[in-house]
Structures are given as structure tokens and as C-alpha cells.
Design a protein around this motif. Structure first.
Motif, PDB file in Angstrom:
ATOM      1  N   GLY A  37      -0.372  -5.606  -5.041  1.00  0.00           N
ATOM      2  CA  GLY A  37      -1.399  -6.515  -4.382  1.00  0.00           C
ATOM      3  C   GLY A  37      -1.945  -6.199  -3.094  1.00  0.00           C
ATOM      4  N   VAL A  38      -1.725  -5.102  -2.329  1.00  0.00           N
ATOM      5  CA  VAL A  38      -2.254  -4.746  -1.260  1.00  0.00           C
ATOM      6  C   VAL A  38      -2.902  -3.203  -1.344  1.00  0.00           C
ATOM      7  N   VAL A  39      -4.262  -3.324  -0.628  1.00  0.00           N
ATOM      8  CA  VAL A  39      -4.867  -1.977  -0.607  1.00  0.00           C
ATOM      9  C   VAL A  39      -4.470  -1.248   0.595  1.00  0.00           C
ATOM     10  N   GLU A  40      -4.120  -0.068   0.744  1.00  0.00           N
ATOM     11  CA  GLU A  40      -3.642   0.498   1.743  1.00  0.00           C
ATOM     12  C   GLU A  40      -4.575   1.842   1.973  1.00  0.00           C
ATOM     13  N   VAL A  41      -4.911   1.946   3.022  1.00  0.00           N
ATOM     14  CA  VAL A  41      -5.965   3.183   3.198  1.00  0.00           C
ATOM     15  C   VAL A  41      -5.275   3.941   4.569  1.00  0.00           C
ATOM     16  N   SER A  42      -5.149   5.145   4.581  1.00  0.00           N
ATOM     17  CA  SER A  42      -4.208   5.713   5.576  1.00  0.00           C
ATOM     18  C   SER A  42      -4.726   6.982   6.028  1.00  0.00           C
ATOM     19  N   GLU A  43      -4.927   7.396   7.428  1.00  0.00           N
ATOM     20  CA  GLU A  43      -5.445   8.688   7.725  1.00  0.00           C
ATOM     21  C   GLU A  43      -3.867   9.243   7.829  1.00  0.00           C
ATOM     22  N   VAL A  44      -4.078  10.578   7.156  1.00  0.00           N
ATOM     23  CA  VAL A  44      -2.756  11.497   7.016  1.00  0.00           C
ATOM     24  C   VAL A  44      -3.171  12.988   7.432  1.00  0.00           C
ATOM     25  N   THR A  45      -2.268  13.618   8.193  1.00  0.00           N
ATOM     26  CA  THR A  45      -2.534  15.026   8.649  1.00  0.00           C
ATOM     27  C   THR A  45      -2.329  15.912   7.592  1.00  0.00           C
ATOM     28  N   ARG A  46      -2.497  17.301   7.985  1.00  0.00           N
ATOM     29  CA  ARG A  46      -2.070  18.163   6.963  1.00  0.00           C
ATOM     30  C   ARG A  46      -0.536  18.356   6.410  1.00  0.00           C
ATOM     31  N   SER A  47       0.433  17.973   7.220  1.00  0.00           N
ATOM     32  CA  SER A  47       1.884  18.141   6.786  1.00  0.00           C
ATOM     33  C   SER A  47       1.921  16.690   6.033  1.00  0.00           C
ATOM     34  N   GLY A  48       1.197  15.801   6.145  1.00  0.00           N
ATOM     35  CA  GLY A  48       1.415  14.275   5.543  1.00  0.00           C
ATOM     36  C   GLY A  48       1.908  13.402   6.195  1.00  0.00           C
ATOM     37  N   THR A  49       2.080  13.551   7.519  1.00  0.00           N
ATOM     38  CA  THR A  49       2.627  12.489   8.687  1.00  0.00           C
ATOM     39  C   THR A  49       1.244  11.345   8.671  1.00  0.00           C
ATOM     40  N   VAL A  50       1.545  10.117   8.198  1.00  0.00           N
ATOM     41  CA  VAL A  50       0.517   9.204   8.530  1.00  0.00           C
ATOM     42  C   VAL A  50       0.408   9.078   9.985  1.00  0.00           C
ATOM     43  N   VAL A  51      -0.782   8.971  10.312  1.00  0.00           N
ATOM     44  CA  VAL A  51      -1.599   8.669  11.700  1.00  0.00           C
ATOM     45  C   VAL A  51      -1.779   7.096  11.918  1.00  0.00           C
ATOM     46  N   ARG A  52      -2.648   6.500  10.947  1.00  0.00           N
ATOM     47  CA  ARG A  52      -2.715   5.294  11.177  1.00  0.00           C
ATOM     48  C   ARG A  52      -3.015   4.693   9.769  1.00  0.00           C
ATOM     49  N   THR A  53      -2.891   3.180   9.523  1.00  0.00           N
ATOM     50  CA  THR A  53      -2.734   2.645   8.248  1.00  0.00           C
ATOM     51  C   THR A  53      -3.678   1.426   8.292  1.00  0.00           C
ATOM     52  N   ALA A  54      -4.393   0.892   7.498  1.00  0.00           N
ATOM     53  CA  ALA A  54      -5.127  -0.321   7.427  1.00  0.00           C
ATOM     54  C   ALA A  54      -4.785  -0.736   6.217  1.00  0.00           C
ATOM     55  N   ARG A  55      -4.433  -2.188   6.217  1.00  0.00           N
ATOM     56  CA  ARG A  55      -3.635  -2.773   4.840  1.00  0.00           C
ATOM     57  C   ARG A  55      -4.732  -4.060   4.839  1.00  0.00           C
ATOM     58  N   PHE A  56      -4.940  -4.372   3.340  1.00  0.00           N
ATOM     59  CA  PHE A  56      -5.620  -5.601   3.117  1.00  0.00           C
ATOM     60  C   PHE A  56      -5.163  -6.170   1.871  1.00  0.00           C
ATOM     61  N   MET A  57      -5.289  -7.457   1.528  1.00  0.00           N
ATOM     62  CA  MET A  57      -4.727  -8.134   0.555  1.00  0.00           C
ATOM     63  C   MET A  57      -5.695  -7.637  -0.680  1.00  0.00           C
ATOM     64  N   ALA A  58      -5.450  -7.127  -1.905  1.00  0.00           N
ATOM     65  CA  ALA A  58      -6.307  -6.778  -2.954  1.00  0.00           C
ATOM     66  C   ALA A  58      -7.330  -7.693  -3.452  1.00  0.00           C
ATOM     67  N   THR A  59      -6.662  -9.162  -3.291  1.00  0.00           N
ATOM     68  CA  THR A  59      -7.639 -10.214  -3.928  1.00  0.00           C
ATOM     69  C   THR A  59      -8.632 -10.280  -3.026  1.00  0.00           C
ATOM     70  N   ARG A  60      -8.761  -9.831  -1.844  1.00  0.00           N
ATOM     71  CA  ARG A  60     -10.069 -10.144  -0.812  1.00  0.00           C
ATOM     72  C   ARG A  60     -10.728  -9.024  -0.845  1.00  0.00           C
ATOM     73  N   VAL A  61     -10.222  -7.731  -1.253  1.00  0.00           N
ATOM     74  CA  VAL A  61     -11.239  -6.457  -1.120  1.00  0.00           C
ATOM     75  C   VAL A  61     -12.509  -6.665  -2.178  1.00  0.00           C
ATOM     76  N   LEU A  62     -13.730  -6.566  -1.930  1.00  0.00           N
ATOM     77  CA  LEU A  62     -14.758  -6.571  -2.463  1.00  0.00           C
ATOM     78  C   LEU A  62     -15.163  -5.170  -3.010  1.00  0.00           C
ATOM     79  N   ALA A  63     -15.109  -4.349  -1.910  1.00  0.00           N
ATOM     80  CA  ALA A  63     -15.575  -2.841  -2.695  1.00  0.00           C
ATOM     81  C   ALA A  63     -14.613  -2.122  -1.739  1.00  0.00           C
ATOM     82  N   LEU A  64     -14.356  -0.899  -2.181  1.00  0.00           N
ATOM     83  CA  LEU A  64     -13.644   0.205  -1.564  1.00  0.00           C
ATOM     84  C   LEU A  64     -14.645   1.619  -1.986  1.00  0.00           C
TER      85      LEU A  64
END
Length: 77
Positions: A37-64
């Protein structure tokens, strides 16, 4: 992959809000996941390390909207 971008449109009650997660440096990418129930959008480096993440409730997301930047080799063809 500098320039990869994801726009998220969220219902904020009486209005909508738009958020963007952008790959800020060369070699980084933006990944999207929907979990429990959570939409997670992350910026990731080449090695797979997450730099930053934005999380939103899936019921509130209108468009991605995922918007990759056009590559030079794709423009020539």
C-alpha cells in the motif's frame, strides 16, 4: 542515466500536488516500487545504494509518470 525522472501526482484533499524525483548525477537511476500500500520512488547509484527515497500512500497516488531522457543514439535513428 542522468535525466531519468519520475513525476508523482498525489491527492491532497481539496487539491492535487505534483512531486518529482530526478536522477541528479550521471550513472544514477530512479526506481519505482509498490509494496504494502505504499508507492516508493528511489534514486539509486550504479552500485545499488539508495541516495534518497520518496514514499506515498498508494490510495492517494493519482498518477505515476516515468520519463526517461532521450539518448543520443535514439535521436539519430
Amino acid at each position: 542515466m542522468k535525466g531519468d525522472r519520475v513525476e508523482i501526482v498525489v491527492d491532497a484533499g481539496d487539491t492535487t500536488r505534483t512531486y518529482e524525483v530526478i536522477a541528479t548525477r550521471a550513472g544514477r537511476r530512479v526506481e519505482t516500487a509498490v509494496r504494502r500500500g505504499v508507492v516508493e520512488v528511489s534514486e539509486v547509484t550504479r552500485s545499488g545504494t539508495v541516495v534518497r527515497t520518496a514514499r506515498f500512500m498508494a490510495t492517494r497516488v493519482l498518477a505515476l509518470v516515468e520519463q526517461p531522457i532521450p539518448r543520443d543514439d535514439e535521436q539519430a535513428g
